[in-house]
Every structure is written in C-alpha cells, then in structure tokens.
Design a protein around this motif. Structure first.
Motif, PDB file in Angstrom:
ATOM      1  N   GLY A   1       0.796  -1.220   0.000  1.00 21.68           N
ATOM      2  CA  GLY A   1       0.000   0.000   0.000  1.00 21.68           C
ATOM      3  C   GLY A   1       0.830   1.271   0.000  1.00 21.68           C
ATOM      4  O   GLY A   1       0.348   2.330   0.379  1.00 21.68           O
ATOM      5  N   VAL A   2       2.061   1.175  -0.457  1.00 23.42           N
ATOM      6  CA  VAL A   2       2.971   2.312  -0.494  1.00 23.42           C
ATOM      7  C   VAL A   2       3.136   2.777  -1.938  1.00 23.42           C
ATOM      8  O   VAL A   2       3.296   1.966  -2.841  1.00 23.42           O
ATOM      9  N   LEU A   3       3.092   4.085  -2.146  1.00 19.92           N
ATOM     10  CA  LEU A   3       3.325   4.684  -3.449  1.00 19.92           C
ATOM     11  C   LEU A   3       4.830   4.825  -3.626  1.00 19.92           C
ATOM     12  O   LEU A   3       5.507   5.397  -2.767  1.00 19.92           O
ATOM     13  N   ARG A   4       5.365   4.295  -4.745  1.00 21.63           N
ATOM     14  CA  ARG A   4       6.824   4.338  -4.888  1.00 21.63           C
ATOM     15  C   ARG A   4       7.273   4.375  -6.341  1.00 21.63           C
ATOM     16  O   ARG A   4       6.530   4.011  -7.246  1.00 21.63           O
ATOM     17  N   LYS A   5       8.537   4.809  -6.483  1.00 23.87           N
ATOM     18  CA  LYS A   5       9.177   4.817  -7.792  1.00 23.87           C
ATOM     19  C   LYS A   5      10.684   4.725  -7.594  1.00 23.87           C
ATOM     20  O   LYS A   5      11.236   5.279  -6.641  1.00 23.87           O
ATOM     21  N   ASP A   6      11.335   4.022  -8.514  1.00 24.20           N
ATOM     22  CA  ASP A   6      12.786   3.915  -8.534  1.00 24.20           C
ATOM     23  C   ASP A   6      13.342   4.886  -9.565  1.00 24.20           C
ATOM     24  O   ASP A   6      12.829   4.980 -10.688  1.00 24.20           O
ATOM     25  N   PHE A   7      14.395   5.607  -9.186  1.00 26.91           N
ATOM     26  CA  PHE A   7      15.070   6.554 -10.059  1.00 26.91           C
ATOM     27  C   PHE A   7      16.512   6.112 -10.236  1.00 26.91           C
ATOM     28  O   PHE A   7      17.132   5.618  -9.294  1.00 26.91           O
ATOM     29  N   ALA A   8      17.058   6.294 -11.433  1.00 24.23           N
ATOM     30  CA  ALA A   8      18.444   5.917 -11.722  1.00 24.23           C
ATOM     31  C   ALA A   8      19.242   7.164 -12.108  1.00 24.23           C
ATOM     32  O   ALA A   8      18.707   8.083 -12.751  1.00 24.23           O
ATOM     33  N   PHE A   9      20.522   7.166 -11.723  1.00 22.60           N
ATOM     34  CA  PHE A   9      21.405   8.301 -11.968  1.00 22.60           C
ATOM     35  C   PHE A   9      22.752   7.809 -12.459  1.00 22.60           C
ATOM     36  O   PHE A   9      23.178   6.698 -12.146  1.00 22.60           O
ATOM     37  N   ALA A  10      23.453   8.664 -13.212  1.00 23.21           N
ATOM     38  CA  ALA A  10      24.726   8.288 -13.803  1.00 23.21           C
ATOM     39  C   ALA A  10      25.887   8.354 -12.821  1.00 23.21           C
ATOM     40  O   ALA A  10      26.924   7.758 -13.065  1.00 23.21           O
ATOM     41  N   SER A  11      25.706   9.069 -11.718  1.00 22.20           N
ATOM     42  CA  SER A  11      26.816   9.210 -10.776  1.00 22.20           C
ATOM     43  C   SER A  11      26.293   9.286  -9.342  1.00 22.20           C
ATOM     44  O   SER A  11      25.115   9.557  -9.106  1.00 22.20           O
ATOM     45  N   TYR A  12      27.215   9.085  -8.427  1.00 27.47           N
ATOM     46  CA  TYR A  12      26.872   9.188  -7.012  1.00 27.47           C
ATOM     47  C   TYR A  12      26.512  10.629  -6.660  1.00 27.47           C
ATOM     48  O   TYR A  12      25.573  10.878  -5.907  1.00 27.47           O
TER      49      TYR A  12
ATOM     50  N   ALA B   1      25.137  12.901  -8.590  1.00 28.48           N
ATOM     51  CA  ALA B   1      23.786  13.177  -9.079  1.00 28.48           C
ATOM     52  C   ALA B   1      22.740  12.530  -8.174  1.00 28.48           C
ATOM     53  O   ALA B   1      21.685  13.108  -7.921  1.00 28.48           O
ATOM     54  N   THR B   2      23.050  11.341  -7.696  1.00 30.35           N
ATOM     55  CA  THR B   2      22.154  10.647  -6.773  1.00 30.35           C
ATOM     56  C   THR B   2      21.943  11.473  -5.512  1.00 30.35           C
ATOM     57  O   THR B   2      20.808  11.691  -5.066  1.00 30.35           O
ATOM     58  N   LEU B   3      23.032  11.935  -4.922  1.00 26.24           N
ATOM     59  CA  LEU B   3      22.937  12.705  -3.680  1.00 26.24           C
ATOM     60  C   LEU B   3      22.278  14.064  -3.883  1.00 26.24           C
ATOM     61  O   LEU B   3      21.542  14.532  -3.010  1.00 26.24           O
ATOM     62  N   LEU B   4      22.505  14.682  -5.027  1.00 22.58           N
ATOM     63  CA  LEU B   4      21.828  15.945  -5.322  1.00 22.58           C
ATOM     64  C   LEU B   4      20.315  15.735  -5.354  1.00 22.58           C
ATOM     65  O   LEU B   4      19.553  16.517  -4.785  1.00 22.58           O
ATOM     66  N   PHE B   5      19.880  14.659  -6.009  1.00 25.25           N
ATOM     67  CA  PHE B   5      18.457  14.331  -6.057  1.00 25.25           C
ATOM     68  C   PHE B   5      17.909  14.087  -4.650  1.00 25.25           C
ATOM     69  O   PHE B   5      16.869  14.636  -4.270  1.00 25.25           O
ATOM     70  N   VAL B   6      18.614  13.275  -3.864  1.00 23.13           N
ATOM     71  CA  VAL B   6      18.168  12.952  -2.499  1.00 23.13           C
ATOM     72  C   VAL B   6      18.047  14.218  -1.658  1.00 23.13           C
ATOM     73  O   VAL B   6      17.053  14.415  -0.954  1.00 23.13           O
TER      74      VAL B   6
ATOM     75  N   VAL C   1      18.711   4.585  -0.755  1.00 24.00           N
ATOM     76  CA  VAL C   1      19.744   5.169  -1.592  1.00 24.00           C
ATOM     77  C   VAL C   1      20.877   4.184  -1.805  1.00 24.00           C
ATOM     78  O   VAL C   1      21.356   3.548  -0.859  1.00 24.00           O
ATOM     79  N   GLY C   2      21.314   4.059  -3.039  1.00 21.31           N
ATOM     80  CA  GLY C   2      22.488   3.280  -3.394  1.00 21.31           C
ATOM     81  C   GLY C   2      23.226   4.010  -4.492  1.00 21.31           C
ATOM     82  O   GLY C   2      22.781   5.061  -4.962  1.00 21.31           O
ATOM     83  N   TYR C   3      24.342   3.495  -4.906  1.00 22.85           N
ATOM     84  CA  TYR C   3      25.109   4.147  -5.957  1.00 22.85           C
ATOM     85  C   TYR C   3      24.274   4.210  -7.233  1.00 22.85           C
ATOM     86  O   TYR C   3      23.909   3.184  -7.806  1.00 22.85           O
ATOM     87  N   GLY C   4      23.929   5.423  -7.650  1.00 22.71           N
ATOM     88  CA  GLY C   4      23.197   5.610  -8.892  1.00 22.71           C
ATOM     89  C   GLY C   4      21.724   5.254  -8.850  1.00 22.71           C
ATOM     90  O   GLY C   4      21.080   5.173  -9.888  1.00 22.71           O
ATOM     91  N   ARG C   5      21.188   5.067  -7.651  1.00 22.28           N
ATOM     92  CA  ARG C   5      19.764   4.701  -7.586  1.00 22.28           C
ATOM     93  C   ARG C   5      19.120   5.218  -6.303  1.00 22.28           C
ATOM     94  O   ARG C   5      19.770   5.308  -5.264  1.00 22.28           O
TER      95      ARG C   5
ATOM     96  N   HIS D   1       5.513  16.415  -7.180  1.00 23.54           N
ATOM     97  CA  HIS D   1       6.621  17.353  -7.015  1.00 23.54           C
ATOM     98  C   HIS D   1       7.951  16.675  -7.358  1.00 23.54           C
ATOM     99  O   HIS D   1       8.808  17.271  -8.007  1.00 23.54           O
ATOM    100  N   VAL D   2       8.111  15.436  -6.926  1.00 24.52           N
ATOM    101  CA  VAL D   2       9.334  14.689  -7.232  1.00 24.52           C
ATOM    102  C   VAL D   2       9.431  14.460  -8.738  1.00 24.52           C
ATOM    103  O   VAL D   2      10.502  14.582  -9.327  1.00 24.52           O
ATOM    104  N   GLU D   3       8.315  14.136  -9.379  1.00 29.07           N
ATOM    105  CA  GLU D   3       8.307  13.976 -10.840  1.00 29.07           C
ATOM    106  C   GLU D   3       8.762  15.242 -11.535  1.00 29.07           C
ATOM    107  O   GLU D   3       9.547  15.195 -12.480  1.00 29.07           O
ATOM    108  N   ALA D   4       8.262  16.380 -11.086  1.00 31.17           N
ATOM    109  CA  ALA D   4       8.646  17.659 -11.684  1.00 31.17           C
ATOM    110  C   ALA D   4      10.145  17.900 -11.481  1.00 31.17           C
ATOM    111  O   ALA D   4      10.828  18.367 -12.400  1.00 31.17           O
ATOM    112  N   LEU D   5      10.644  17.550 -10.326  1.00 29.84           N
ATOM    113  CA  LEU D   5      12.068  17.681 -10.045  1.00 29.84           C
ATOM    114  C   LEU D   5      12.897  16.796 -10.963  1.00 29.84           C
ATOM    115  O   LEU D   5      13.902  17.230 -11.529  1.00 29.84           O
ATOM    116  N   ALA D   6      12.472  15.551 -11.123  1.00 31.66           N
ATOM    117  CA  ALA D   6      13.226  14.584 -11.927  1.00 31.66           C
ATOM    118  C   ALA D   6      13.090  14.861 -13.422  1.00 31.66           C
ATOM    119  O   ALA D   6      13.914  14.395 -14.209  1.00 31.66           O
TER     120      ALA D   6
END
Length: 113
Positions: free
Chosen positions: A43-54, A56-61, A79-83, A106-111
């Motif tokens: 019952g949780v709303l979720r999505k996985d995002f992928a990034f080219a670098s660590y 970029a991952t941390l900037l998104f987070v 959070v993991g490397y690139g995801r 809001h997260v979609e707009a950000l991504a």
C-alpha cells in the motif's frame, strides 16, 4: 495519462484520521498522472530513479529532502550508488492520502521524467 496535472501545483495540508485515507479507486485514478510510479502490495506509493553518478544521486536525495521539509510530508528513501527508491505513505491516516500523490508529483517535476 495526465488525468490530474494540478497535483504538482498543490501543497500538502495536515491530515490526521482515516477519513483522509484514499480508497483503491481514488488512489488508482491519481496514479494515472504519475508515470512510472506504482502502488506496492504493502500500500505504499513508490518509484525507482536511476542516476549516472553518485553525486547526481545525492543531489536528487537532498533536493527531495528539501521538498519534504517544505511540504512537511516525508518519504522513505532507499539510496544506493546511482539509484534511489522514493516511497510515500501517510502514517497519520493509515495508508495513502492525497498528500502522497502531491509529493510524488513534485518529485516527478524535479526529476523531469
């Protein structure tokens, strides 16, 4: 697919109590405006995002964390490397509320996806 484009223009409001819990039909209708998001069996709303670098991952987070503070509605982040997996649920209502879908928009707009 964009059945509810206004979600990204809304802001969260304090919700407490089961009267704010979305039924499966309402949740499914809102899900249609969020490409790539799903509602897990839990019952949780979720999505996985992928990034080219660590970096970029941390900037998104960090930006998602800033959005969460602004909206006073906080996701679980895995959070993991690139995801990053972003997961929303409203504990004060016992499941999914409109706030979860607003924040996901809001997260979609950000991504930019």
């Amino acid at each position: 697919m964009n059945t509810e484009p206004s979600l990204a223009l809304e802001h969260c409001r304090p919700l407490r109590g089961s009267q704010h819990l979305l039924d499966p039909g309402q949740a499914s209708a809102l899900l249609g405006s969020l490409p790539g998001w799903s509602i897990a069996d839990t019952g949780v709303l979720r999505k996985d995002f992928a990034f080219a670098s660590y970096a970029a991952t941390l900037l998104f987070v960090n930006t998602v964390a800033w959005l969460a503070e602004r909206e006073n509605h906080h996701p679980d982040l895995e959070v993991g490397y690139g995801r990053v997996r972003v997961s929303y649920s409203t504990h004060d209502v016992g499941g999914l509320s409109r706030n979860d879908f607003i924040c996901a928009a809001h997260v979609e707009a950000l991504a930019g996806t």
